[in-house]
Design an enzyme around this catalytic site. Structure first.
Site, PDB file in Angstrom:
ATOM      1  N   HIS C  32       0.874  -1.176   0.000  1.00 24.29           N
ATOM      2  CA  HIS C  32       0.000   0.000   0.000  1.00 24.29           C
ATOM      3  C   HIS C  32       0.905   1.217   0.000  1.00 24.29           C
ATOM      4  O   HIS C  32       2.102   1.114  -0.271  1.00 24.29           O
ATOM      5  CB  HIS C  32      -0.907  -0.017   1.227  1.00 24.29           C
ATOM      6  CG  HIS C  32      -1.883  -1.145   1.217  1.00 24.29           C
ATOM      7  ND1 HIS C  32      -2.792  -1.331   0.207  1.00 24.29           N
ATOM      8  CD2 HIS C  32      -2.101  -2.154   2.093  1.00 24.29           C
ATOM      9  CE1 HIS C  32      -3.529  -2.409   0.460  1.00 24.29           C
ATOM     10  NE2 HIS C  32      -3.114  -2.924   1.607  1.00 24.29           N
ATOM     11  N   THR C  33       0.303   2.376   0.339  1.00 22.29           N
ATOM     12  CA  THR C  33       1.064   3.626   0.350  1.00 22.29           C
ATOM     13  C   THR C  33       2.385   3.487   1.129  1.00 22.29           C
ATOM     14  O   THR C  33       2.398   3.057   2.278  1.00 22.29           O
ATOM     15  CB  THR C  33       0.223   4.724   1.018  1.00 22.29           C
ATOM     16  OG1 THR C  33      -1.101   4.635   0.507  1.00 22.29           O
ATOM     17  CG2 THR C  33       0.806   6.079   0.730  1.00 22.29           C
ATOM     18  N   GLN C  34       3.455   3.816   0.474  1.00 20.98           N
ATOM     19  CA  GLN C  34       4.758   3.769   1.132  1.00 20.98           C
ATOM     20  C   GLN C  34       5.274   5.160   1.461  1.00 20.98           C
ATOM     21  O   GLN C  34       6.176   5.329   2.264  1.00 20.98           O
ATOM     22  CB  GLN C  34       5.778   3.080   0.222  1.00 20.98           C
ATOM     23  CG  GLN C  34       5.408   1.666  -0.133  1.00 20.98           C
ATOM     24  CD  GLN C  34       5.467   0.737   1.068  1.00 20.98           C
ATOM     25  OE1 GLN C  34       6.449   0.723   1.803  1.00 20.98           O
ATOM     26  NE2 GLN C  34       4.405  -0.003   1.292  1.00 20.98           N
TER      27      GLN C  34
END
Lengths: 326, 261, 260
Positions: C32-34
């Site tokens: 997911h968002t890193q």
């Protein structure tokens, strides 16, 4: 007791066999219904009727009168709440609900069914927002709810809604900002904007247990609908001249007039309105302010008192005329 | 022989637009023992008569605390009330967890109303066979709601449901104006008197068969609340003694007379 | 020629050599968002005697690029609270939509029992904590300003980890380093904040916005500022920093073209 029969012949047989029941039905002037076709939702009678839907309409016809008026700069919703008990808290128990910021709904018939309607309508409005990132229009909501109510006439596992609902709202006349927009698009041209194009406006729809719905200038349902419709027709709403504030007063008057046929029971008047963005409610669905509501009720009562005298005078002559014609 | 064919399930309208199954469910409420609720500007009270199945059995619980700020009393099928009250407990707990706020009473009552409505529109379900009186306080003050098997919910100033409750309602209607300014004690006393009206000839209110529930706000602002408190057994004695014959005469308002007439 | 769908729109192997399709593989862990992409910088807020002041500039940066310069990072809720967003702007837009639908739900009843700032903060922190526990965080740091259940000034923060914090003054991002010390001087504790006038509070916050513009390279001189009191919200979204003085800039050495 045999319920399931096939074809009209079987129906006739059944009719013959269950003689006592048939005579009971005749008493109720519902001979057609007595073929067993009226016991299940989603079943057509041989002459193409769905009796369960018709019976649902009966539930509506016993409910308190609801009306909606589409004015040039907004929409008014009003309902006659018959007071069933002295123990009810006055002013509580609202019957007109907010569907979305700009839209409200009122219904006549089974009150819990009305709540079901509202809850679904709110879900539809919210889901529309999450998909299209813009508020649902009154027209689209009416369409969605029409579809929903129609689905409850399709299956034997459910019953139709015992309500007729009036939905009113104001679709924003401004071009709405794109949801969560960062920066702005072109002011004209390639952004799809057309100069001089107008958007939105008032919307008023009435949805019946069958799922049928129409747009209205003035809508009425419930016990006093006949009287209310007659009054609404006098307003020449199609001309689009009635202002919202006058609409509020007319709505109050109409509810009072419609209640006059049901005088023995006390009632409470509840009214809400939605104005244009630069109007008193700024495009939102709100309760009519107390002062205006009281003023409207005062005028309605005054009209009713004056009307009593007038009507006796007026009634005398045309009544005679009617008789002559017959 | 004629039989009503429109009353077999809750998905069939009668030709008059009635749903008999729902009406029959309302009859189940009238089988339950009577409960009374009254609300004033500061308090909401519930009083109830409990029944026992036999001499040696315990009494059926009539009042259920839901949360710090509200509780309910029931008339009808107690097991249906338990299902609904468990749901209400979940809802109010979830409100406290997600928002850190006591759920508004009207919202909670509406949520069980919506649930009950579903049972009247789908085949294979049955309406709930219980009526509830829900008393609670929230940001807008004390409230009393009535819940019916049809899914109808109404906010009341006072209410009585259950067997012979008409007598109690008559008492409540007659004393309606007095309730708003009553303190906790007076409100409970009114509740108990209404309850007495509905009692069968040979019955009496005792510490065994009577329950009292109270919730209210403290002081001027609606912020501090007097949490929902349930009185059972010997704890009820203090309230019962408010309406014993002697005490009523002592009040000198001639209410005892009025009630008798 | 390869006509399989995965080859559509790709350079031809025979011309450009074998295509590196490793990114198409979906074995290995879900990601997911890193990191945040388009970001907003500091939000600062300060309590005073009968309310809260909150401010944030109108910039959304794309890395070091000043990408959008009219982004409103202060969001009103129910005309009683303001949420200030730092961090990822698209996640801010998601939360804004979430708050919008919550606001509509709350307005169904006319009983006036809307969520106060305290309730709103509890809700947002649960949302953020849920998302971080799903390993799919909303990359934001929020300040929630408004009034609590007793109508007292309320200010608290919540971040992408679900951490919550409360103080008479709060600042996110660069502001936590540059503005917070100044604000703490103005209101070291609740007692002092409870005596602070609205004018002083607004003045201090504006001063901090100026300091942030001087020293934070991802900031802008256009900003929004809101004052929340019992009377309502006064939100200005098009403010400009006044009386800037860049005299100090002369003396800064050690980077850019002036290496010594």
């Amino acid at each position: 007791m045999p319920h399931i029969t096939t074809g009209p012949q079987a129906a006739t047989q059944l009719h013959a066999k269950t003689n006592t029941r048939a005579s009971w039905c005749l008493e109720l002037e519902l001979a057609l219904a007595c073929t067993g076709y009226d016991l299940t939702n989603s079943v057509f009678s041989p002459d193409g009727r769905n009796f369960q839907v018709e019976y649902a309409v009966k539930a509506v016809e016993n409910g308190g009168t609801s009306i909606g008026i589409r004015c040039k700069d907004g929409v008014v919703l009003a309902v006659e709440k018959v007071i069933s008990s002295k123990l009810l808290k006055p002013g509580a128990n609202k019957r007109i609900a907010t569907i979305d910021r700009h839209m409200g709904a009122v219904s006549s018939g089974l009150v819990p069914d009305g709540r079901h309607f509202v809850s679904r309508a709110r879900d539809e409005a919210a889901s529309w927002r999450s998909v299209y990132k813009t508020p649902i229009t009154v027209k689209d909501l009416a369409s969605r709810m029409g579809g929903y109510l129609q689905a409850y006439t399709l299956y034997s596992s459910v019953r139709p809604f015992g309500i007729t609902a009036i939905v009113g709202g104001w679709d924003s006349e401004l071009e709405l900002p794109v949801d969560g927009q960062v920066g702005e698009g072109p002011s004209i041209g390639a952004g799809g904007k057309v100069e001089g194009k107008t958007y939105g406006g008032p919307g008023l729809y009435m949805i019946e247990p069958s799922g049928m719905y129409w747009g209205y200038y003035g809508a009425a349902t419930g016990k006093g609908r006949q009287t209310a419709k007659a009054e609404l027709e006098k307003l020449d709403l199609a001309a689009g001249n009635l202002s919202l504030e006058d609409g509020v007063k007319e709505a109050a008057r109409i509810i009072y007039v419609a209640h006059a046929d049901n005088k023995d029971k006390e009632f409470e008047l509840e009214m809400t309105w939605i104005s244009r963005l630069d109007g008193p409610t700024k495009g939102k669905h709100q309760e009519v302010p107390k002062e205006l509501l009281e003023e409207a009720e005062r005028l309605a009562k005054k009209h009713l008192e004056g009307d009593d005298d007038e009507e006796t005078k007026e009634d005398d002559k045309p009544a005679e005329g009617d008789q002559m014609e017959e | 022989m004629f039989r009503n064919n429109y009353d077999n399930d809750s998905v069939t309208f009668s030709p008059q637009g009635r749903i008999f199954q729902v009406e029959y469910a309302s009859e189940a409420v009238k089988q339950g023992s009577v409960v009374v609720g009254i609300v004033s500007k500061t308090h909401a009270v519930l009083v109830a008569v409990k029944r026992n199945a036999e001499e040696l059995s315990s009494y059926q619980k009539k009042i259920i605390a839901i949360d710090e700020h509200l509780g309910l009393s029931l008339a009808g099928l107690a097991s249906d009330a338990r299902v609904l009250s468990n749901f209400m407990k979940q809802q109010s707990l979830s409100s406290r967890l997600t928002y850190g706020r006591a759920i508004p009473v009207s919202r909670l009552v509406t949520s069980i109303g919506d649930r009950a409505q579903t049972n009247t529109q789908h085949y294979g379900k049955r309406p709930y066979g219980v009526g509830l009186l829900v008393a609670g306080v929230d940001e807008s003050g004390p409230h009393l709601f009535e819940f019916q098997p049809s899914g109808m919910t109404q906010e009341m100033v006072a209410c009585a449901i259950g067997a012979r409750s008409q007598m109690a309602r008559t008492y409540l209607e007659r004393n309606l104006e007095k309730f708003a300014d009553c303190g906790k004690e007076k409100l409970i006393a009114h509740g108990l008197r209404a309850l007495k009206e509905s009692l069968a000839q040979d019955k009496e209110l005792t510490v065994e068969n009577c329950s009292v529930g109270v919730v209210g706000v403290r002081g001027e602002g609606m912020t501090a609340i007097e949490g929902f408190k349930l009185f059972d057994g010997q704890d009820v004695q203090q309230w019962l003694s408010l309406v014993t014959e002697g005490a009523e005469e002592g009040e000198g308002e001639g209410e005892g007379m009025e009630v008798d007439s | 020629m390869n006509h399989l769908p995965q080859a559509w729109g790709r350079p031809r192997d025979d011309v450009y050599g074998p295509y590196d399709s490793s990114y198409l593989q979906n074995n290995g862990p879900n990601q997911h968002t890193q990191q945040p992409i388009v970001t907003g910088t500091s939000v600062i807020a300060l309590k005073f005697k009968d309310g809260v002041v909150i401010a944030a500039d109108n910039l959304a940066s794309y890395g070091s690029l000043a990408r959008f310069t009219n982004v409103k990072r202060l969001r009103k809720f129910a005309d009683t609270s303001v949420v200030g967003f730092g961090g990822d702007v698209s996640d801010m837009q998601y939360l804004d939509r979430l708050l919008n639908s919550l606001d509509i739900d709350e307005a169904y009843s006319s009983a006036g029992d809307t969520l106060n700032a305290h309730n709103l903060h509890t809700y947002l922190s649960k949302v953020l904590y849920k998302r971080r526990s799903d390993f799919n965080p909303l990359w934001n740091q929020l300040l929630v300003a408004g009034l609590d259940g007793e109508d007292m000034p309320f200010l608290a923060s919540a971040d992408l980890l679900g951490t919550t914090f409360s103080s008479p003054s709060l600042a996110t991002g660069f502001g936590a380093h540059l503005a917070q010390p100044i604000l703490r001087k103005v209101a070291p504790d609740e007692e002092t904040a409870a005596k602070l006038s609205k004018e002083d509070a607004v003045q201090s916050v504006k001063e901090c916005m100026k300091v942030l513009f001087y020293r934070d390279a991802r900031s802008l001189d256009k900003y929004s500022i809101a004052v929340i009191t019992k009377e309502g919200i006064d939100l200005k979204e098009d403010e400009k920093l006044e009386q800037q003085s860049w005299a100090f800039a002369d003396k800064i050495r050690g980077y850019g073209t002036q290496v010594n």
